[in-house]
Design an enzyme around this catalytic site. Structure first.
Site, PDB file in Angstrom:
ATOM      1  CE  LYS A 117      -6.016 -15.328  11.794  1.00 59.87           C
ATOM      2  NZ  LYS A 117      -6.359 -16.352  10.771  1.00 59.87           N
ATOM      3  CB  SER A 213      -3.443 -18.947  10.984  1.00 59.65           C
ATOM      4  OG  SER A 213      -4.437 -18.209  10.264  1.00 59.65           O
ATOM      5  CB  SER A 235      -7.035 -20.424   9.429  1.00 61.47           C
ATOM      6  OG  SER A 235      -5.826 -20.953   8.949  1.00 61.47           O
TER       7      SER A 235
END
Length: 578
Positions: A117, A213, A235
């Protein structure tokens, strides 16, 4: 209103072009061998399968990386899974091939391409958080988990998409859609890679949620073997569920948080997202440190398994004799609290969960049903977890935040500013205040399409003056999520874990700082409110099941999740991406 056409950003296009250039350059220097071996198909290939192919000499890491880069070059334009591609991935693969040839195998991920990420520091690829202010930014130090993965032999092939700065930029009244950021736009779900056609929502966002996310898009589409996400309130679990992946949110600080752009260190945690429990277990072991990280002293909380190896817990008979609780209130059935009804499943999801519970019983688990969570059934709104939300919207600024927990917005002010300070003079901005001002000054360039209400309510917090309020809210969180939450239900019914539908168990586990694992199981209809227009045939949404345990119980949860996965094998790869 006409639908606004989606224009890929510079970062998104450069990622696709980089992958294409790398593949084209690699192919230009290759000659077809007279008797070429059967090609290795990376689609849905597991980490053990990749490793075995390299060990047998059938495959090199260079070939493996090329196959994944080719998939990125072919399909990234449809999905927007990456923020950036590692331009040196092939050179790194060649170096690891040389090490293998010399008899030096670093670890279980030697030569395996994975993604991180883009809020996790890498010093050989930019780390942007998806923010225009951080476009092209390379931090001065590497995240501990990045160093651990590379030491284990992993190749960081790409930085995966994310909701901008882990979805603590824009909340109500202008909620940022999952996997949107200013650099790359919207990520799309490979299980239905179309855009939302509904009036007032046709701005390019996906018709089928990607979760948030973190992004599971690239792993689901076999752009890389697995990826690392970060989770503050769901997330990792939510996007894993949405992309039919296994996701593990570990106990807080089992994995070092050093070098990860924060929301709040009280709840932030990095964890693996993969296509199988086996792959997720291998990733978790490689991410975790062999000893506590001096940059994150809390990493001493949980003891790593011998050799940081979770694979001994991959036991297909792991459900035999396990005590699994079914917390009916809220998760399966609506509960009345404070004069309103909350939670519950629709008929389709309820039927799917009934089937999942039957699997537990068939595999020898002792199913305790119901096993109610005390803070979920308490009729007093002041003592019920479901009436104690987080302050995450513009309407919950100071003076209007008495009914919600301030930790996320307080932590964002405290920990984000400290993180920026750790970057030194290279940081594009020095404080959260400066980032807000930068976004306002660059609004016309698209810096804040959904405004920045979460930055706004965070920046007004005073780290010293609001310390007592944060401590009080954290104490209430602990009471409702731990003492009268997960700890209470596990102790009362002598449970190994509780079993929850979809990604719903993520919120309680995150606020308790406890581990949670989601496993693919089926599909449910994608029927949002308001509905899609007539004639839009929405494809079904992936739907998994979750196991939650006590602090540091990852080994047992992995055992339960693996046994369930092996008994069901319900993951289905997305169509159209062969």
């Amino acid at each position: 209103m006409k639908s606004t056409p989606h224009v890929p950003s510079r970062a998104a296009m450069s990622g696709v072009l980089a992958a294409g250039v790398v593949v084209a350059g690699a192919l230009s220097g290759c000659r077809a061998p007279s008797s070429a071996p059967e090609p290795f198909d990376v689609v849905e290939a597991s980490i053990p399968e990749m490793r075995a192919a390299m060990e047998s000499g059938r495959l090199t890491s260079r070939q493996l990386v090329m196959e994944h880069l080719a998939r990125i070059a072919r399909y990234e334009w449809q999905l927007t899974a990456a923020v950036s591609i590692n331009p040196n991935a092939l050179e790194e693969a060649e170096a690891l091939d040389s090490e293998r040839a010399a008899g030096n195998v670093r670890g279980p991920l030697h030569g395996i391409p994975v993604a991180l990420k883009d809020n996790i520091h890498t010093t050989h690829i930019p780390t942007t958080g998806g923010s225009l202010a951080f476009e092209g930014y390379t931090p001065p130090y590497e995240a501990t988990l990045t160093a651990n993965l590379r030491e284990a032999g992993a190749i960081i092939i790409a930085k995966a998409g994310l909701t901008e700065f882990a979805n603590f930029m824009a909340g109500p009244p202008n909620q940022m859609p999952g996997n949107y950021n200013a650099l790359t736009g919207y990520g799309l779900n490979p299980y239905d890679p179309r855009r939302d056609p509904r009036e007032d929502r046709n701005d390019g966002r996906p018709a089928l949620t990607t979760g948030g996310s973190s992004s599971g898009i690239g792993t689901a589409a076999s752009f890389w073997a697995a990826n690392v996400g970060t989770d503050t309130g769901g997330s990792i679990i939510s996007p894993s569920n949405a992309n039919m992946l296994v996701g593990i949110r570990p106990t807080i600080a089992r994995v070092s948080r050093w070098g990860v752009a924060p929301v709040t260190l009280d709840h932030d945690m990095a964890g693996p997202m993969a296509r199988t429990v086996t792959d997720a277990a291998i990733m978790l072991g490689a991410m975790e440190g062999a000893a506590p990280d001096p940059e994150d002293q809390a990493t001493g909380r949980c003891e790593a398994p011998p050799g940081r190896d979770y694979t001994p817990f991959l036991n297909a008979d792991g459900l035999e004799g396990a005590r699994i609780g079914i917390p009916r209130a809220f998760y399966y059935e609506p509960v009345e609290v404070g004069g309103r009804s909350v939670g519950g499943l629709d008929e389709e999801a309820a039927a799917l969960m009934a089937e999942a519970v039957a699997v537990l019983e068939a595999e020898g688990a002792i199913v305790v049903d119901p096993a109610q969570i005390p803070s979920f059934v308490d009729p007093d709104p002041e003592a019920n977890f479901n009436t104690w939300p987080l302050c995450i919207g513009g309407h919950q600024a100071k003076g209007s935040d008495e009914g919600c927990a301030v930790n996320f917005k307080y932590g964002m002010k405290r920990d984000f500013d400290a993180w920026l300070a750790s970057l030194g003079p290279s940081a594009p901005v020095q404080t959260l205040t400066e980032l807000r001002e930068w976004n306002l000054a660059h609004r016309d360039a698209g810096s804040m399409k959904y405004e920045q209400s979460r930055y706004d309510i965070s920046d007004e917090m005073d780290v010293e003056a609001d310390r007592a309020r944060n401590a009080a809210d954290m104490a209430k969180d602990s009471l409702l999520s731990q003492a009268r939450g997960i700890d209470a239900v596990l102790e009362e019914y002598e449970l190994d874990a509780i079993f929850t539908p979809g990604s719903r168990g993520a919120g309680l586990a995150a606020r308790a700082q406890y581990p949670h694992i989601v496993v693919p199981f089926g599909f449910v209809a994608n029927e949002p409110t308001p509905p899609f227009p007539e004639g839009f045939d929405a494809r079904p949404a992936p739907f998994g099941v979750g196991f939650t345990g006590s602090a540091c119980s990852e080994p047992r949860l992995i055992e339960l999740a693996y046994a369930f996965e092996q008994a069901t094998r319900r993951r289905v790869p997305p169509g159209g991406f062969r």
